[in-house]
Design a protein around this motif. Structure first.
Motif, PDB file in Angstrom:
ATOM      1  N   LEU A 161       0.813  -1.030  -0.137  1.00  0.00           N
ATOM      2  CA  LEU A 161      -0.115  -0.133  -0.158  1.00  0.00           C
ATOM      3  C   LEU A 161       0.974   1.200  -0.105  1.00  0.00           C
ATOM      4  CD1 LEU A 161      -2.771   1.529   0.216  1.00  0.00           C
ATOM      5  CD2 LEU A 161      -2.359   1.200   2.803  1.00  0.00           C
ATOM      6  N   LYS A 162       1.826   1.303   0.883  1.00  0.00           N
ATOM      7  CA  LYS A 162       2.678   2.532   0.941  1.00  0.00           C
ATOM      8  C   LYS A 162       3.464   2.661  -0.311  1.00  0.00           C
ATOM      9  CE  LYS A 162       4.541   1.483   4.908  1.00  0.00           C
ATOM     10  NZ  LYS A 162       5.248   1.450   6.168  1.00  0.00           N
ATOM     11  N   ASP A 163       4.016   1.535  -0.758  1.00  0.00           N
ATOM     12  CA  ASP A 163       5.059   1.461  -2.038  1.00  0.00           C
ATOM     13  C   ASP A 163       4.319   2.037  -3.359  1.00  0.00           C
ATOM     14  OD1 ASP A 163       7.020   1.123  -0.463  1.00  0.00           O
ATOM     15  OD2 ASP A 163       7.379  -1.018  -0.999  1.00  0.00           O
ATOM     16  N   SER A 164       2.878   1.800  -3.011  1.00  0.00           N
ATOM     17  CA  SER A 164       2.055   2.311  -4.202  1.00  0.00           C
ATOM     18  C   SER A 164       2.240   3.719  -4.829  1.00  0.00           C
ATOM     19  CB  SER A 164       0.305   1.817  -3.896  1.00  0.00           C
ATOM     20  OG  SER A 164       0.040   2.639  -3.102  1.00  0.00           O
ATOM     21  N   SER A 165       2.498   4.685  -3.894  1.00  0.00           N
ATOM     22  CA  SER A 165       2.612   5.869  -4.036  1.00  0.00           C
ATOM     23  C   SER A 165       3.664   6.140  -4.973  1.00  0.00           C
ATOM     24  CB  SER A 165       3.033   6.759  -2.650  1.00  0.00           C
ATOM     25  OG  SER A 165       4.069   6.188  -2.056  1.00  0.00           O
ATOM     26  N   TYR A 166       4.765   5.285  -5.104  1.00  0.00           N
ATOM     27  CA  TYR A 166       5.666   5.344  -6.266  1.00  0.00           C
ATOM     28  C   TYR A 166       5.287   5.528  -7.415  1.00  0.00           C
ATOM     29  CZ  TYR A 166       9.400   4.046  -2.741  1.00  0.00           C
ATOM     30  OH  TYR A 166      10.219   3.968  -1.486  1.00  0.00           O
ATOM     31  N   ALA A 167       4.072   4.885  -7.754  1.00  0.00           N
ATOM     32  CA  ALA A 167       3.391   4.682  -9.202  1.00  0.00           C
ATOM     33  C   ALA A 167       3.054   6.112  -9.646  1.00  0.00           C
ATOM     34  CB  ALA A 167       2.094   3.968  -9.102  1.00  0.00           C
ATOM     35  N   PHE A 168       2.674   7.080  -9.060  1.00  0.00           N
ATOM     36  CA  PHE A 168       2.758   8.404  -9.659  1.00  0.00           C
ATOM     37  C   PHE A 168       3.883   9.040 -10.258  1.00  0.00           C
ATOM     38  CE2 PHE A 168       5.087  10.702  -6.305  1.00  0.00           C
ATOM     39  CZ  PHE A 168       5.078  12.223  -6.814  1.00  0.00           C
ATOM     40  N   MET A 169       4.874   8.619 -10.044  1.00  0.00           N
ATOM     41  CA  MET A 169       5.967   9.127 -10.590  1.00  0.00           C
ATOM     42  C   MET A 169       6.233   8.619 -11.938  1.00  0.00           C
ATOM     43  SD  MET A 169       8.717   8.902  -7.581  1.00  0.00           S
ATOM     44  CE  MET A 169      10.107  10.072  -8.344  1.00  0.00           C
ATOM     45  N   ILE A 170       5.317   7.677 -12.327  1.00  0.00           N
ATOM     46  CA  ILE A 170       5.310   7.132 -13.811  1.00  0.00           C
ATOM     47  C   ILE A 170       4.018   7.753 -14.359  1.00  0.00           C
ATOM     48  CG2 ILE A 170       6.933   5.262 -13.411  1.00  0.00           C
ATOM     49  CD1 ILE A 170       4.809   3.214 -13.286  1.00  0.00           C
ATOM     50  N   GLY A 171       3.281   8.202 -13.641  1.00  0.00           N
ATOM     51  CA  GLY A 171       2.105   8.975 -14.313  1.00  0.00           C
ATOM     52  C   GLY A 171       0.654   8.290 -13.983  1.00  0.00           C
ATOM     53  N   TYR A 172       0.922   7.282 -13.092  1.00  0.00           N
ATOM     54  CA  TYR A 172      -0.502   6.681 -12.366  1.00  0.00           C
ATOM     55  C   TYR A 172      -1.095   7.488 -11.399  1.00  0.00           C
ATOM     56  CZ  TYR A 172      -3.362   3.076 -10.652  1.00  0.00           C
ATOM     57  OH  TYR A 172      -4.469   1.857 -10.476  1.00  0.00           O
ATOM     58  N   THR A 173      -2.319   8.021 -11.809  1.00  0.00           N
ATOM     59  CA  THR A 173      -3.080   9.106 -10.968  1.00  0.00           C
ATOM     60  C   THR A 173      -3.579   8.078  -9.704  1.00  0.00           C
ATOM     61  OG1 THR A 173      -4.973   8.525 -12.519  1.00  0.00           O
ATOM     62  CG2 THR A 173      -3.658  10.457 -12.885  1.00  0.00           C
ATOM     63  N   ASP A 174      -2.839   7.759  -8.932  1.00  0.00           N
ATOM     64  CA  ASP A 174      -3.378   7.230  -7.711  1.00  0.00           C
ATOM     65  C   ASP A 174      -3.936   8.462  -6.483  1.00  0.00           C
ATOM     66  OD1 ASP A 174      -0.684   8.265  -6.789  1.00  0.00           O
ATOM     67  OD2 ASP A 174      -0.248   6.762  -5.708  1.00  0.00           O
ATOM     68  N   VAL A 175      -4.127   7.933  -5.487  1.00  0.00           N
ATOM     69  CA  VAL A 175      -4.516   9.309  -4.467  1.00  0.00           C
ATOM     70  C   VAL A 175      -3.338   9.924  -4.174  1.00  0.00           C
ATOM     71  CG1 VAL A 175      -3.749   7.642  -2.404  1.00  0.00           C
ATOM     72  CG2 VAL A 175      -5.814   9.411  -2.124  1.00  0.00           C
ATOM     73  N   PHE A 176      -2.054   9.527  -4.153  1.00  0.00           N
ATOM     74  CA  PHE A 176      -0.956  10.645  -3.838  1.00  0.00           C
ATOM     75  C   PHE A 176      -1.036  11.713  -4.981  1.00  0.00           C
ATOM     76  CE2 PHE A 176       3.341  11.912  -3.554  1.00  0.00           C
ATOM     77  CZ  PHE A 176       3.363  12.402  -2.310  1.00  0.00           C
TER      78      PHE A 176
END
Length: 223
Positions: A161-176
């Motif tokens: 869950l916490k590491d999923s925030s890394y995904a925004f750095m490749i353009g994934y529009t997660d909650v972070f």
């Protein structure tokens, strides 16, 4: 100070639909990665305890690579590097592939530690009854390994869950990513990131409560 907080609250309310959409994407990525990571860990563990020395060495190299290399580097290599060779994948697909490979390595390590604590006489008894290696793994080894490694696997879900925030750095529009957009609107980065921290804390608390229920259930079954 009060006026800035009021402005942030107004902007937050306006952006809640997008933030909720990002939250769903965060949960989607976490659930998919957790399931694939668990399945991958089970498969990798089976190969790691194989009688084939070459298979064991290959699996050990795989685990060492994904545990040793930072996840963000793997994400960047796949998302930004592969297009150089004509391979373009969506942020979600890249995140799922990279996270699943990474999590599988960690899960296999946790389960291997549990495997080393098993009673070898029990495994030999199963073989003596005519079970082949896969049947021994499926009916004897795996249930005990999963039960013993449940706390570690639960902690890995929290890490997912916490590491999923890394995904925004490749353009994934997660909650972070959505909260980052909110911060960019009004430049109230402290309030925005504090809100993000609270969101993740609440999600982690839910996972912890669920994990405790699962662990108690396993303990009861063991008794």
């Amino acid at each position: 100070m009060l006026s800035e907080l009021l402005i942030f609250q107004v902007d937050l309310i306006e952006q809640l639909p997008l933030i909720f959409s990002g939250l769903l994407k965060t949960l989607q990525l976490t659930v998919v990665v957790t399931l694939l990571g668990l399945l991958g860990g089970v498969c990798i563990l089976y190969m790691r305890i194989s009688q084939n020395k070459l298979t064991r060495r290959a699996v050990e190299a795989y685990i060492s690579f994904f545990i040793g290399v930072p996840l963000i580097v793997i994400l960047f290599v796949v998302y930004y590097g592969l297009p150089q060779y004509g391979i373009r994948l969506s942020p979600f697909v890249v995140a799922v592939i990279c996270f699943a490979l990474n999590v599988s390595a960690y899960n296999a390590s946790y389960m291997f530690i549990a495997y080393q604590a098993l009673d070898r006489k029990e495994l030999e008894a199963a073989k003596a009854q005519g079970f082949n290696s896969f049947q021994v793994y499926r009916f004897v080894t795996l249930p005990q390994v999963l039960r013993t490694s449940t706390p570690a696997l639960s902690n890995q879900v929290i890490s997912n869950l916490k590491d999923s925030s890394y995904a925004f750095m490749i353009g994934y529009t997660d909650v972070f990513a959505r909260i980052q957009e909110l911060a960019s609107m009004n430049f109230q980065f402290f309030n925005a990131y504090l809100f993000a921290a609270i969101v993740y804390l609440v999600l982690v608390a839910v996972i912890v409560l669920f994990a405790r229920v699962v662990e108690k259930r396993f303990l009861l079954n063991e008794v």
